[in-house]
Design an enzyme around this catalytic site. Structure first.
Site, mmCIF file in Angstrom:
data_model
loop_
_atom_site.group_PDB
_atom_site.id
_atom_site.type_symbol
_atom_site.label_atom_id
_atom_site.label_comp_id
_atom_site.label_asym_id
_atom_site.label_seq_id
_atom_site.Cartn_x
_atom_site.Cartn_y
_atom_site.Cartn_z
ATOM 1 N N LYS A 1 39.790 -1.707 29.788
ATOM 2 C CA LYS A 1 40.425 -2.823 29.068
ATOM 3 C C LYS A 1 39.926 -2.980 27.636
ATOM 4 C CE LYS A 1 43.095 -4.665 32.321
ATOM 5 N NZ LYS A 1 44.572 -4.608 32.174
ATOM 6 N N GLU B 1 45.751 -13.592 28.586
ATOM 7 C CA GLU B 1 45.925 -13.924 29.999
ATOM 8 C C GLU B 1 44.979 -13.039 30.792
ATOM 9 O OE1 GLU B 1 47.655 -11.596 28.540
ATOM 10 O OE2 GLU B 1 47.388 -9.999 30.007
ATOM 11 N N SER C 1 39.273 3.985 36.291
ATOM 12 C CA SER C 1 39.539 2.939 35.295
ATOM 13 C C SER C 1 38.512 1.819 35.233
ATOM 14 C CB SER C 1 40.931 2.354 35.532
ATOM 15 O OG SER C 1 41.043 1.908 36.864
#
Lengths: 393, 253
Positions: free
Chosen positions: A89, A111, A377
């Site tokens: 991220k 968000e 990830s």
């Protein structure tokens, strides 16, 4: 076939910017400027410097020997879990915070579902000294307490989304409403490859560092840049978009996208959008989404909060419809098992999202000399509670 | 000529009322419309509820959720409205988000609207460029007026473009906000109302968002042709019966 966004903001028939007029000036300013800003030498330099010194890139491409032996093929893991804040991220939030600064914005909103994107946003806001407001569903706040604490410690304000089903979809609605109410000073850092154009393309470009590194790293390991397969899990699809990006137009590289089947595709408790979704509009783009016959957006289910989204990014909708990517879906049970297996075989505890991508080896057979790169990830620290309860550890 | 266009020709300030279909009860739709007409309202916006109403504040969100819980669907709304033109002649607009219309089929939706006697549509998340390229001819084929929003941040150039593709009125969002979120207008609004008024657009403007009483109605209509009340009416109807709608209208003008 073109798999990148076209000049009108579409991937095939998916994408576009279906937004209320109130959002138009901000989204239009972004659309006109994002490529120009990203091409500026000073932007590139700052972005790359931060990815190196702050995030810790390049992330290793690790040959998973014992996992490879078990499944009789060559499995490489792209270690995004080793990034600062524990997931891919941050690649996007670093890019977008630099973008926001160049656009003259002083207030950041985001968000978050599981809290990973919220933490990554709060982190870069602390780094740049910008105000940060994170919208998070009331239910997610209750079940992801450690990440809420992290965001607060980083100086962010966490605002509970009380509308609708009080999860990620509603947190996204609240963030969009905030942007409508604050059109001048605020930039919205969307956390996935979704939203109105240019967001899916911008997020994909910031995440594309993943496949850019895979190319040169694989060359060093295998003497060739392109693997036979790239594999990633998909919620909205940002880690997948980054993992596929530089391989999209090399048809010799097979693309596998792994969605969350939840309790099973036909159970009514699933998040497998490519199977259960229909073309429609969600959060400003035309894509595949889970909805009723009447066009009301439905609540998905997955044990992993990061895959628990009723839509999929428009690029992935296009990859699915054109057949460029093979979509697989993995249940909660299979994902949990794969998470435990990687822990025991390789000493790596993956995020439950990531564990979905690892579970495909039970269902798909690869050739002995196939090179399969899986995007690892995120790390599993945030999911320890779920693992502990699930396996009664 | 369409009922909206006729109404806008009248020499009066327009009061338009928004309500969410299926709220407070599933079958209130027809009686709310009839009572609004007899209460001397000029135009009605029938809200087709949506699960994710991005441009709406808490009041309309809650009414939409309740309406969906009550079982409202596009099909049911069309059924409720099928004989509406036997009893009312007031201009009727359907306001809703694009996805439910897309699932119904845009052409089928427009055709149904014409059969029923709906005069126009307001679709906040259908962008101007997509409308003008893909749907304008369909709307026109079925005699529907399509209404676009402008905000204080909308550039003059874009307002001119919106004016050029509009054929009813322009929905002037009073401030940078979602619905139902402010009380009273300040200097910023006054400046914005004046700026738009001075542009001398071909379509009249009707102000929405933040109109909730006599004062705000008066301020808004000082510059514009009319004003739209949504959240304040939803709050009223939650606490009163449809027979009392007249009282609400009388409190506005």
């Amino acid at each position: 076939m073109n798999y990148n966004v076209n000049e009108k903001g579409y991937y095939g028939k998916f994408g576009g910017a279906y937004i209320p007029e109130m959002l138009y000036p901000n989204v239009e300013a972004l659309r006109q400027n994002y490529l120009k800003i990203m091409a500026e030498p000073s932007f590139k330099e700052e972005f790359n410097q931060l990815l190196k010194d702050y995030v810790g890139r390049p992330s290793p491409l690790y040959f998973a020997k014992r996992l490879s032996e078990k499944y009789n093929t060559k499995i490489y893991l792209k270690r995004e879990d080793l990034n600062h804040t524990g997931a891919h991220k941050i690649n996007n939030t670093i890019g977008q915070i630099l973008m926001a600064k160049r656009l003259g914005k002083t207030r950041i909103i985001a968000e978050t579902g599981a809290g990973q994107h919220g933490v990554a946003t709060a982190t870069v806001c602390a780094l740049m000294g910008l105000e940060c407001i994170v919208y998070m569903g009331e239910i997610d706040i209750a079940r992801q307490a450690p990440n809420v604490a992290r965001m607060k410690m980083l100086g962010a304000t966490v605002v509970p989304a009380l509308s609708g089903s009080r999860t990620l979809k509603d947190a996204t609605n609240e963030a969009i409403r905030d942007w409508i109410n604050n059109p001048v000073d605020t930039h919205y850092i969307i956390g996935s490859a979704i939203g109105p154009h240019p967001y899916p393309d911008m997020v994909t470009r910031f995440q594309s560092v993943i496949s850019e590194e895979i190319k040169w790293q694989l060359k060093a390991h295998e003497g060739r840049e392109n693997p036979d397969y790239v594999v990633a899990c998909i919620g909205g699809g940002s880690n997948a978009a980054g993992t596929y990006y530089h391989f999209l137009h090399d048809e010799n590289v097979n693309i596998i996208a792994v969605e969350a089947a939840g309790l099973g595709i036909d159970s009514g408790e699933s998040a497998a959008t490519s199977v259960l979704g229909k073309e429609g509009i969600i959060h400003g783009c035309k894509t595949l989404l889970m909805q009723t016959k009447d066009g009301q957006i439905t609540e998905p289910y997955s044990i992993s909060a990061g895959l628990d989204y009723p839509g999929v990014g428009p690029m992935h909708a296009h990859l699915s419809k054109t057949g460029r990517a093979e979509f697989m879906s993995i249940t909660d049970a299979d994902a949990m098992k794969a998470g435990l297996e990687l822990s025991k075989l390789e000493g790596i505890i993956p995020a439950i999202e990531t564990a979905h991508a690892l579970a495909i080896f039970e269902y798909k057979t690869f050739k002995t000399d196939d090179v399969v790169v899986v995007s690892l990830s995120g790390r599993g620290d945030k999911d320890l509670d779920t693992y502990v309860k699930y396996f009664k550890l | 000529m369409n009922r909206i266009q006729n109404k806008l020709k009248e020499n009066k300030k327009i009061l338009s009322i928004y309500f969410t279909a299926g709220y407070p009860s599933l079958n209130d739709t027809v009686s709310i419309i009839q009572n609004l007409e007899t209460s001397d309202v000029d135009m009605i916006e029938i809200g087709l509820p949506f699960s994710d109403p991005l441009a709406d504040g808490p009041t309309i969100q809650a009414s939409s959720s309740k309406a969906l819980k009550n079982g409202m669907t596009t099909e049911i709304l069309f059924n409720q409205l099928k004989d509406i033109r036997k009893t009312v002649s007031i201009p009727l607009i359907i306001m809703g988000y694009f996805n439910p219309m897309l699932q119904y089929g845009v052409e089928a939706f427009c055709k149904k609207c014409q059969e029923i006697g709906i005069d126009g549509l307001i679709i906040p998340d259908l962008p101007v460029d997509v409308y003008s390229e893909d749907y304008k001819s369909t709307f026109e084929k079925y005699g529907l007026v399509n209404v676009f929003l402008i905000t204080p941040q909308t550039s003059d150039e874009r307002i001119r473009f919106i004016d050029s593709i509009s054929n009813g009125f322009i929905y002037m969002v009073s401030s940078a906000s979602v619905t139902g979120s402010q009380s009273g207008f300040g200097d910023d609004q006054k400046y914005y109302f004046e700026r738009i008024s001075n542009m001398d657009l071909k379509n009249p403007q009707i102000v929405g968002f933040g109109i909730n009483n006599r004062d705000t109605f008066k301020q808004a209509t000082q510059y514009a042709k009319g004003a739209i009340i949504g959240s304040a009416f939803i709050k009223f109807i939650a606490e009163n019966t449809v027979e009392n709608i007249k009282q609400f209208v009388q409190s506005i003008r």
